[in-house]
Design a protein around this motif. Structure first.
Motif: not given
Length: 356
Positions: A207, A222-224, A258-259, A261, A276-277, A323
């Motif tokens: 990300r 990253s997104i994880e 959560y991502t 960001n 993050g998200s 997301s």
């Protein structure tokens, strides 16, 4: 007088829970979700890009008050903004397949770069023998291009493995993160070849990449809900590591992740933030492998962050980051840019403990 008028107090010395009560919102934020934030290196001037196709420039006062100074438009979503080292120019790029530069003295804006697809990233850099700032752009057309602002054609092009998702520059270090988790490291003294290519140590989509303050390495988000700390040189490889962040406590056999960001490095201390998200941000000390502060949720995803040049203000944008897909978006979702005054030891590294 303390920044923003009041010093933060915490109930326990050294508490790892941060306080949001002194955070203030900027006046007249964008009409849609923010995509990027950046402070001028020479003044407390904040540039904000948005899905509303506009770039806004704000003057930030020492008490946290903000005043809109200038606004200009692209033909489509603007994804990235970056100031030149002298603070006189602002670059922006977006889905209209171009990059523009706004001169902060004359407020004139000109197109300086073009690609065959979305321009996702734009960063200024300076070379020892160049006559002024140059621009590097990264696109979904899988290329990065270098631009002399006086010429309509790129002075160099490098083809990457896939679409460029994130890019950062610090001194002579350029780091490019693409789809399929490729990370390219370029020495800007030799800009037309990869100094090093690796695949992200994280298992899922990159990300964000963000260079260390001293340019010795970079962080990957990253997104994880993971972040990786990666040094450029092999001799430092033993210091590479990754860690989990932005995830809820496990519930049964399920962990909500959560991502990540955005990642921003503190200009003085070399510590860094993740956001993050999940609507939280945290400050970390990579050398001590320690979280310095974590903050309560701000009520919506944090989509972009940046520190001012003195490291006294941390700006973060709250907005919908998609997301959770189309159906989770609604007109009441918060859309704002907040200024968090850095006080006390919030971003200071932990004192090193010498082993006997």
């Amino acid at each position: 007088m303390a920044l923003f008028g009041a010093a933060a107090t915490t109930s326990t010395a050294g508490s790892t829970i941060g306080d949001l009560k002194n955070d203030v919102a900027i006046a007249s934020p964008p009409d849609d979700t923010v995509t990027d934030l950046t402070f001028s290196p020479t003044a407390d001037i904040l540039a904000v890009s948005s899905w509303d196709k506009k770039v806004r420039i704000y003057q930030i006062a020492s008490n946290g008050a903000s005043e809109g100074k200038h606004i200009y438009e692209h033909d489509d979503v603007v994804f990235n903004v970056d100031f030149s080292k002298d603070g006189n120019k602002l670059a922006s790029c977006g889905a209209d397949k171009q990059a523009k530069v706004c001169d902060l003295q004359s407020l004139q804006t000109v197109q300086v770069a073009a690609h065959d697809n979305v321009v996702r990233c734009a960063r200024f850099f300076e070379l020892p023998n160049s006559n002024g700032p140059m621009l590097v752009t990264g696109s979904w057309d899988k290329t990065i291009k270098y631009w002399d602002l006086r010429s309509p054609n790129p002075v160099g092009t490098v083809t990457c493995q896939d679409r460029i998702f994130s890019m950062d520059v610090r001194n002579s270090l350029l780091v490019v993160g693409t789809a399929e988790r490729y990370i390219n490291v370029i020495n800007l003294q030799d800009p037309l070849k990869f100094y090093k290519t690796l695949q992200s140590p994280l298992k899922w989509q990159t990300r964000v990449v963000s260079c260390f303050t001293d340019a010795s390495g970079f962080a990957i988000g990253s997104i994880e809900g993971r972040c990786a700390i990666q040094y450029v040189e092999d001799k430092d490889a033993s210091a590479n590591f990754s860690f989990k962040c932005h995830r809820d406590p496990p519930a049964g056999n399920t962990t909500q992740v959560y991502t990540v960001n955005d990642i921003s490095f503190h200009p003085q201390h070399g510590t860094f933030s993740t956001a993050g998200s999940d609507g939280t941000f945290h400050f970390w000390d990579k050398d001590a492998k320690h979280r310095l502060k974590g903050y309560p949720t701000v009520g919506g995803s944090i989509v972009a962050t940046t520190f001012n040049s003195s490291g006294t203000i941390f700006a973060y944008a709250v907005g919908y980051d998609w997301s959770k897909g189309y159906f989770a978006n609604n007109p009441n979702y918060p859309n704002k840019v907040m200024l968090h005054p850095i006080q006390g030891d919030e971003c200071k590294p932990r004192p090193s403990v010498k082993k006997r």
